[in-house]
Structures are given as structure tokens and as C-alpha cells.
Design a protein around this motif. Structure first.
Motif, mmCIF file in Angstrom:
data_model
loop_
_atom_site.group_PDB
_atom_site.id
_atom_site.type_symbol
_atom_site.label_atom_id
_atom_site.label_comp_id
_atom_site.label_asym_id
_atom_site.label_seq_id
_atom_site.Cartn_x
_atom_site.Cartn_y
_atom_site.Cartn_z
ATOM 1 N N LYS A 1 0.849 -1.199 0.000
ATOM 2 C CA LYS A 1 0.000 0.000 0.000
ATOM 3 C C LYS A 1 0.886 1.251 0.000
ATOM 4 O O LYS A 1 1.603 1.479 -0.955
ATOM 5 N N ASP A 2 0.883 2.044 1.080
ATOM 6 C CA ASP A 2 1.684 3.269 1.142
ATOM 7 C C ASP A 2 2.996 3.070 1.880
ATOM 8 O O ASP A 2 3.638 4.041 2.279
ATOM 9 N N ARG A 3 3.400 1.852 2.060
ATOM 10 C CA ARG A 3 4.582 1.550 2.868
ATOM 11 C C ARG A 3 5.583 0.707 2.069
ATOM 12 O O ARG A 3 5.197 -0.129 1.268
ATOM 13 N N PHE A 4 6.870 0.972 2.298
ATOM 14 C CA PHE A 4 7.926 0.185 1.676
ATOM 15 C C PHE A 4 8.645 -0.613 2.764
ATOM 16 O O PHE A 4 9.021 -0.058 3.791
ATOM 17 N N ASN A 5 8.832 -1.900 2.515
ATOM 18 C CA ASN A 5 9.547 -2.775 3.443
ATOM 19 C C ASN A 5 10.883 -3.174 2.824
ATOM 20 O O ASN A 5 10.917 -3.607 1.672
ATOM 21 N N ILE A 6 11.955 -3.038 3.575
ATOM 22 C CA ILE A 6 13.281 -3.396 3.064
ATOM 23 C C ILE A 6 13.415 -4.918 3.088
ATOM 24 O O ILE A 6 13.308 -5.539 4.140
ATOM 25 N N LEU A 7 13.653 -5.495 1.905
ATOM 26 C CA LEU A 7 13.841 -6.935 1.785
ATOM 27 C C LEU A 7 15.314 -7.315 1.761
ATOM 28 O O LEU A 7 15.699 -8.374 2.244
ATOM 29 N N TYR A 8 16.132 -6.430 1.167
ATOM 30 C CA TYR A 8 17.535 -6.770 0.946
ATOM 31 C C TYR A 8 18.338 -5.484 0.813
ATOM 32 O O TYR A 8 17.855 -4.502 0.248
ATOM 33 N N VAL A 9 19.554 -5.507 1.340
ATOM 34 C CA VAL A 9 20.464 -4.373 1.202
ATOM 35 C C VAL A 9 21.832 -4.916 0.800
ATOM 36 O O VAL A 9 22.256 -5.960 1.291
ATOM 37 N N PHE B 1 17.252 -12.837 -5.826
ATOM 38 C CA PHE B 1 16.026 -12.512 -6.562
ATOM 39 C C PHE B 1 14.851 -13.398 -6.159
ATOM 40 O O PHE B 1 13.727 -12.922 -5.963
ATOM 41 N N LYS B 2 15.099 -14.693 -5.997
ATOM 42 C CA LYS B 2 14.036 -15.630 -5.621
ATOM 43 C C LYS B 2 13.445 -15.254 -4.258
ATOM 44 O O LYS B 2 12.230 -15.247 -4.081
ATOM 45 N N CYS B 3 14.298 -14.903 -3.302
ATOM 46 C CA CYS B 3 13.840 -14.485 -1.974
ATOM 47 C C CYS B 3 13.005 -13.204 -2.071
ATOM 48 O O CYS B 3 11.973 -13.088 -1.407
ATOM 49 N N TRP B 4 13.435 -12.265 -2.897
ATOM 50 C CA TRP B 4 12.712 -11.004 -3.038
ATOM 51 C C TRP B 4 11.290 -11.248 -3.539
ATOM 52 O O TRP B 4 10.338 -10.651 -3.042
ATOM 53 N N ILE B 5 11.165 -12.146 -4.531
ATOM 54 C CA ILE B 5 9.846 -12.476 -5.096
ATOM 55 C C ILE B 5 8.979 -13.149 -4.035
ATOM 56 O O ILE B 5 7.806 -12.816 -3.868
ATOM 57 N N PRO C 1 16.737 -7.014 7.252
ATOM 58 C CA PRO C 1 16.034 -7.420 6.031
ATOM 59 C C PRO C 1 15.979 -8.945 5.912
ATOM 60 O O PRO C 1 16.993 -9.620 6.125
ATOM 61 N N PRO C 2 14.821 -9.500 5.612
ATOM 62 C CA PRO C 2 14.666 -10.962 5.599
ATOM 63 C C PRO C 2 15.555 -11.677 4.576
ATOM 64 O O PRO C 2 15.960 -12.810 4.821
ATOM 65 N N CYS C 3 15.878 -11.047 3.473
ATOM 66 C CA CYS C 3 16.709 -11.710 2.456
ATOM 67 C C CYS C 3 18.203 -11.511 2.716
ATOM 68 O O CYS C 3 19.031 -11.943 1.915
ATOM 69 N N ASN C 4 18.567 -10.867 3.822
ATOM 70 C CA ASN C 4 19.957 -10.737 4.257
ATOM 71 C C ASN C 4 20.205 -11.586 5.504
ATOM 72 O O ASN C 4 21.194 -11.385 6.189
#
Length: 163
Positions: free
Chosen positions: A35-43, A61-65, A102-105
């Protein structure tokens, strides 16, 4: 458009599929939009790339998806650090990883090194009185450009520039 992450001003976020090379000496965030929020997945950081498929071929990339639910919900934000050393970029990365986790890190968090140098205390020849109680202030820490003093009576601290 920009986004504030800790004390850093990142450019973006823009949809990941709108990204185009080149990228050089920067820290980047892969984010998902909710919605109006951005969540950091990976840095991560990038030394240099001109590969258009840099993100699609990235090992994360697979984790991000999985975490975002769709490639269309992936966004990119960048922090250009052209003049910064690799060590400085890694320090920025580690600060963001520790704060946002971040979950993918997962498993990559390393304690960031401080941006300052702390020298061990040594006896100081300069003496001055505590502004609170009038007792002698004793040098506690010598920093790069200043010295931290602490009152032995009331415990108040004061910082003086080194001359």
C-alpha cells in the motif's frame, strides 16, 4: 523522489523493472511495496555494473519475489557513494542490516565499526574545575580531536577540544 533510511538519503524508490544500468559505487535497497509503505527486503552494495539483468540474475532474486509476492511489487532505492571507500559502504550496509534486519539478508549481520577513533585514557597535564561542584575534572577518554573529562565528585562530564 527520495527516502530516508537511518541518516542516509536514498534516491527512489523506483519500480525494479524500470532500473537501467550503469550503477557504480553505491548501496542499494530492494524493497517491497505494501500500500503506502515500503519494506526493506535486501540491502547490498555495488562496485560497478552495466548488466541490465543484474537484479534478475542476483542470487537473492528468488527471496525477493517470495517476500514481496510479485515482481511488480519490487522497488529499488540507491545511495550513491562515489567517493566513499569499500569499508565505508560496508559500514553503511551493516548499520542498515542491524536496524532493519532485512529478511533476504538473514545471517549476514555484522557489527558495524564506529565512525570515530577512541584512544585510551592517559594522564592529562591540563586540569580544570568542575562547573557544577568545583572538584577537579579528570581525563576519561582521548578522542581524535577532543578529550572527554569526568568529575570525580559529582560525575558530570565535559568535552574539550584538543589543542
Amino acid at each position: 523522489m527520495s527516502i530516508q533510511i537511518l541518516q542516509y538519503e536514498f534516491l527512489g524508490p523506483i519500480p525494479l523493472d524500470e532500473w537501467g544500468p550503469p550503477m557504480e559505487k553505491l548501496v542499494f535497497l530492494v524493497m517491497s511495496r505494501d500500500k503506502d509503505r515500503f519494506n526493506i527486503l535486501y540491502v547490498d552494495d555495488c562496485e560497478k555494473t552495466s548488466d541490465k539483468s543484474f537484479f534478475v540474475q542476483h542470487s537473492g532474486f528468488k527471496c525477493w519475489i517470495e517476500k514481496s509476492g510479485s515482481e511488480k511489487l519490487l522497488y529499488l532505492a540507491i545511495l550513491p557513494l562515489f567517493e566513499a571507500s569499500r569499508e565505508h559502504r560496508e559500514n553503511v550496509l551493516n548499520k542498515i542490516k542491524m536496524h532493519y534486519n532485512p529478511p533476504c539478508n538473514a545471517g549476514e549481520i555484522v557489527e558495524p565499526k564506529p565512525d570515530y577513533v577512541v584512544r585510551k585514557s592517559k594522564d592529562s597535564t591540563e586540569k580544570f574545575s568542575c562547573p557544577c561542584c568545583g572538584s577537579d575534572m579528570k581525563a576519561e577518554q582521548f578522542l581524535e580531536k577532543s578529550t572527554l573529562y569526568r568529575c570525580s565528585s559529582c560525575g558530570i562530564s565535559d568535552t574539550k577540544l584538543n589543542s
